[in-house]
Every structure is written in structure tokens, then in C-alpha cells.
Design a protein around this motif. Structure first.
Motif, PDB file in Angstrom:
ATOM      1  N   LEU A 144     -14.024   3.187   9.296  1.00 31.61           N
ATOM      2  CA  LEU A 144     -12.750   2.613   9.691  1.00 31.61           C
ATOM      3  C   LEU A 144     -11.676   3.597   9.322  1.00 31.61           C
ATOM      4  N   ILE A 145     -10.542   3.438   9.953  1.00 37.59           N
ATOM      5  CA  ILE A 145      -9.403   4.300   9.696  1.00 37.59           C
ATOM      6  C   ILE A 145      -8.300   3.408   9.133  1.00 37.59           C
ATOM      7  N   VAL A 146      -7.703   3.837   8.025  1.00 36.32           N
ATOM      8  CA  VAL A 146      -6.667   3.037   7.366  1.00 36.32           C
ATOM      9  C   VAL A 146      -5.478   3.938   7.037  1.00 36.32           C
ATOM     10  N   HIS A 147      -4.281   3.410   7.242  1.00 27.01           N
ATOM     11  CA  HIS A 147      -3.054   4.172   6.971  1.00 27.01           C
ATOM     12  C   HIS A 147      -3.005   4.552   5.495  1.00 27.01           C
ATOM     13  N   GLU A 148      -2.534   5.748   5.225  1.00 23.40           N
ATOM     14  CA  GLU A 148      -2.469   6.246   3.850  1.00 23.40           C
ATOM     15  C   GLU A 148      -1.615   5.360   2.946  1.00 23.40           C
ATOM     16  N   ASP A 149      -0.650   4.634   3.500  1.00 22.38           N
ATOM     17  CA  ASP A 149       0.221   3.772   2.698  1.00 22.38           C
ATOM     18  C   ASP A 149      -0.247   2.314   2.631  1.00 22.38           C
ATOM     19  N   ASN A 150      -1.341   1.986   3.293  1.00 23.96           N
ATOM     20  CA  ASN A 150      -1.818   0.604   3.309  1.00 23.96           C
ATOM     21  C   ASN A 150      -2.783   0.386   2.132  1.00 23.96           C
ATOM     22  N   LYS A 151      -2.206   0.321   0.945  1.00 25.12           N
ATOM     23  CA  LYS A 151      -3.003   0.245  -0.285  1.00 25.12           C
ATOM     24  C   LYS A 151      -3.793  -1.065  -0.392  1.00 25.12           C
ATOM     25  N   ARG A 152      -3.226  -2.178   0.085  1.00 25.24           N
ATOM     26  CA  ARG A 152      -3.944  -3.453   0.018  1.00 25.24           C
ATOM     27  C   ARG A 152      -5.242  -3.380   0.826  1.00 25.24           C
ATOM     28  N   ALA A 153      -5.148  -2.862   2.051  1.00 26.80           N
ATOM     29  CA  ALA A 153      -6.346  -2.734   2.878  1.00 26.80           C
ATOM     30  C   ALA A 153      -7.336  -1.766   2.241  1.00 26.80           C
ATOM     31  N   GLN A 154      -6.848  -0.649   1.728  1.00 24.71           N
ATOM     32  CA  GLN A 154      -7.743   0.314   1.083  1.00 24.71           C
ATOM     33  C   GLN A 154      -8.487  -0.338  -0.079  1.00 24.71           C
ATOM     34  N   GLY A 155      -7.782  -1.161  -0.844  1.00 22.24           N
ATOM     35  CA  GLY A 155      -8.417  -1.851  -1.962  1.00 22.24           C
ATOM     36  C   GLY A 155      -9.535  -2.772  -1.506  1.00 22.24           C
ATOM     37  N   PHE A 156      -9.297  -3.521  -0.427  1.00 22.25           N
ATOM     38  CA  PHE A 156     -10.359  -4.397   0.089  1.00 22.25           C
ATOM     39  C   PHE A 156     -11.535  -3.564   0.576  1.00 22.25           C
ATOM     40  N   TYR A 157     -11.267  -2.514   1.340  1.00 23.92           N
ATOM     41  CA  TYR A 157     -12.359  -1.716   1.900  1.00 23.92           C
ATOM     42  C   TYR A 157     -13.210  -1.103   0.787  1.00 23.92           C
ATOM     43  N   ARG A 158     -12.575  -0.639  -0.275  1.00 21.63           N
ATOM     44  CA  ARG A 158     -13.338  -0.116  -1.416  1.00 21.63           C
ATOM     45  C   ARG A 158     -14.197  -1.216  -2.044  1.00 21.63           C
ATOM     46  N   LYS A 159     -13.611  -2.392  -2.201  1.00 21.49           N
ATOM     47  CA  LYS A 159     -14.349  -3.519  -2.779  1.00 21.49           C
ATOM     48  C   LYS A 159     -15.548  -3.900  -1.901  1.00 21.49           C
ATOM     49  N   ALA A 160     -15.410  -3.713  -0.584  1.00 17.53           N
ATOM     50  CA  ALA A 160     -16.495  -4.022   0.355  1.00 17.53           C
ATOM     51  C   ALA A 160     -17.545  -2.917   0.418  1.00 17.53           C
ATOM     52  N   GLY A 161     -17.340  -1.818  -0.331  1.00 17.13           N
ATOM     53  CA  GLY A 161     -18.326  -0.753  -0.387  1.00 17.13           C
ATOM     54  C   GLY A 161     -17.981   0.490   0.404  1.00 17.13           C
ATOM     55  N   PHE A 162     -16.885   0.483   1.127  1.00 21.30           N
ATOM     56  CA  PHE A 162     -16.468   1.655   1.880  1.00 21.30           C
ATOM     57  C   PHE A 162     -15.872   2.685   0.923  1.00 21.30           C
ATOM     58  N   VAL A 163     -16.095   3.958   1.225  1.00 18.77           N
ATOM     59  CA  VAL A 163     -15.540   5.046   0.413  1.00 18.77           C
ATOM     60  C   VAL A 163     -14.846   6.047   1.328  1.00 18.77           C
ATOM     61  N   PRO A 164     -13.821   6.726   0.820  1.00 17.16           N
ATOM     62  CA  PRO A 164     -13.150   7.748   1.633  1.00 17.16           C
ATOM     63  C   PRO A 164     -14.123   8.872   1.979  1.00 17.16           C
ATOM     64  N   SER A 165     -14.089   9.298   3.222  1.00 14.48           N
ATOM     65  CA  SER A 165     -14.979  10.388   3.653  1.00 14.48           C
ATOM     66  C   SER A 165     -14.325  11.752   3.455  1.00 14.48           C
ATOM     67  N   GLY A 166     -13.004  11.775   3.275  1.00 15.83           N
ATOM     68  CA  GLY A 166     -12.273  13.025   3.192  1.00 15.83           C
ATOM     69  C   GLY A 166     -11.615  13.406   4.512  1.00 15.83           C
ATOM     70  N   LEU A 167     -11.989  12.752   5.606  1.00 14.49           N
ATOM     71  CA  LEU A 167     -11.388  13.014   6.906  1.00 14.49           C
ATOM     72  C   LEU A 167     -10.037  12.318   6.999  1.00 14.49           C
ATOM     73  N   THR A 168      -9.031  13.054   7.430  1.00 14.53           N
ATOM     74  CA  THR A 168      -7.720  12.465   7.692  1.00 14.53           C
ATOM     75  C   THR A 168      -7.395  12.670   9.164  1.00 14.53           C
ATOM     76  N   VAL A 169      -6.691  11.694   9.716  1.00 12.16           N
ATOM     77  CA  VAL A 169      -6.337  11.715  11.127  1.00 12.16           C
ATOM     78  C   VAL A 169      -4.825  11.562  11.238  1.00 12.16           C
ATOM     79  N   PRO A 170      -4.127  12.549  11.843  1.00  9.79           N
ATOM     80  CA  PRO A 170      -2.687  12.393  12.024  1.00  9.79           C
ATOM     81  C   PRO A 170      -2.408  11.250  13.004  1.00  9.79           C
ATOM     82  N   LEU A 171      -1.350  10.509  12.740  1.00 10.79           N
ATOM     83  CA  LEU A 171      -0.986   9.412  13.623  1.00 10.79           C
ATOM     84  C   LEU A 171      -0.378   9.946  14.913  1.00 10.79           C
ATOM     85  N   PRO A 172      -0.798   9.392  16.057  1.00  7.04           N
ATOM     86  CA  PRO A 172      -0.185   9.819  17.321  1.00  7.04           C
ATOM     87  C   PRO A 172       1.324   9.557  17.272  1.00  7.04           C
TER      88      PRO A 172
END
Length: 187
Positions: A144-172
Motif C-alpha cells: 500500500l502507499i501512504v502519505h508521509e504525513d499520515n501518521k495515524r494510517a502508518q501506525g495502523f499499517y505497522r500494527k497490521a504487520g506492514f513494514v516500509p519497503s524504502g520505496l517513495t513515490v512523489p505525489l502527482p
């Protein structure tokens, strides 16, 4: 695949005939105060789409489809409380941002839970259904792709077992802002 959360909501895949509810929930999500951090589409863009677009979207990610699956949490009154969609990405293709897809995987998109249901465990229940489906059709990983400033979503995704891959995508349209890729390997 019906299960109940503590809020007595059934988690199920959408059906083609659910397209009006698909449209309503998406428009509600895009009116959320954090929509600019969570979605690449605006309310105005979505509101302008034709009924045919919503019908096609529901048919393509509904029950029985294999290229995508959208799950919703539905109350006894028929009201939808939240949703999550998994898009299947095939190895050898490119994703929405132009990056190569190296293996058969799922891309989690459209995660939304209405404010009155947040913190209830509903997002986890939606993710559980999505993961069960994804692993059941043989996907090797989810991302999944999550905005760098969306800390609440990042927290849930980490809790669900997702980890950052290191890939960043610039926003269109806003290359100074980035989205972060999180992944979950089939285990």
C-alpha cells in the motif's frame, strides 16, 4: 465470507448492484478532513463521474472478480461503515506510478472507515477479510502507499504487520510531497 465485528457489522465483498453505495461511501471518504492525505482523487473529481463509471467499478471489484476485490462493513440497516479494496498487480506489468511489478501482488487502496466507527477494530476486520482473500488467490505480498504525513494510517499499517519497503513515490502534481510504500509478505 461474512463475519461480525463488535459493532455488529457484517464484512462482505461488494456486489455489482451495490454501485450506488460504492459511490456514496467514496464521496463520504473524499469529504473527510484527512482526504487530502489519504486519497489521490478529490471529491470534485469523483462527484463528476458518471453512473456508468460507478457501475463498472462495482462490477470489477465485486464478488466473483479476480482482478480486484472491495470489502465493506455493512450494518443491519444497510449503512456501510467502511471499506478496503485490493487490486491485483501481475508480475511483468507496471503499477499506477510507472514502477515495475516484479511479482504477483495485491495493492491495498481505498481504505476508509467512517469517523463514528474509528477505533472500534473495524479497520482490522476489513483488513483481515482482504488478507484472507489475497492469500487465498495466491498473492505473494500486499503493498500500500501512504502519505508521509499520515501518521495515524502508518501506525495502523505497522500494527497490521506492514513494514516500509524504502520505496517513495512523489505525489502527482506535488513532487515535494511523497507517499511511502508499506509491504506485507505472505507468511
Amino acid at each position: 465470507m461474512d463475519s461480525l465485528t463488535s459493532d455488529d457489522l457484517a464484512i462482505r465483498p461488494i456486489r455489482a448492484e451495490d454501485w450506488p453505495a460504492v459511490k456514496e461511501l467514496r464521496l463520504a471518504a473524499l469529504r473527510d478532513p484527512l482526504a487530502h492525505l489519504a486519497f489521490l482523487e478529490t471529491y470534485e473529481q469523483a462527484a463528476e463521474r458518471s453512473d456508468a463509471f460507478w457501475q463498472e467499478r462495482a462490477a470489477g471489484s465485486g464478488e466473483g472478480g479476480t482482478g480486484a476485490r472491495q470489502f465493506v462493513a455493512e450494518g443491519a440497516d444497510g449503512q456501510w461503515a467502511g471499506s478496503v479494496t485490493v487490486l491485483v498487480e501481475e508480475a511483468g506489468t507496471t503499477d499506477w506510478a510507472g514502477f515495475p511489478v516484479e511479482r504477483r501482488q495485491g495493492h491495498v487502496v481505498g481504505v476508509y472507515v467512517r469517523p463514528e466507527h474509528r477505533g472500534s477494530g473495524l479497520t482490522k476486520a476489513l483488513f483481515d477479510a482482504a488478507l484472507e482473500w489475497a492469500w487465498g488467490i495466491g498473492l505473494e505480498r500486499l503493498r500500500l502507499i501512504v502519505h508521509e504525513d499520515n501518521k495515524r494510517a502508518q501506525g495502523f499499517y505497522r500494527k497490521a504487520g506492514f513494514v516500509p519497503s524504502g520505496l517513495t513515490v512523489p505525489l502527482p502534481g506535488a513532487p515535494e510531497q511523497t507517499e511511502l510504500e508499506f509491504v506485507l509478505e505472505r507468511g
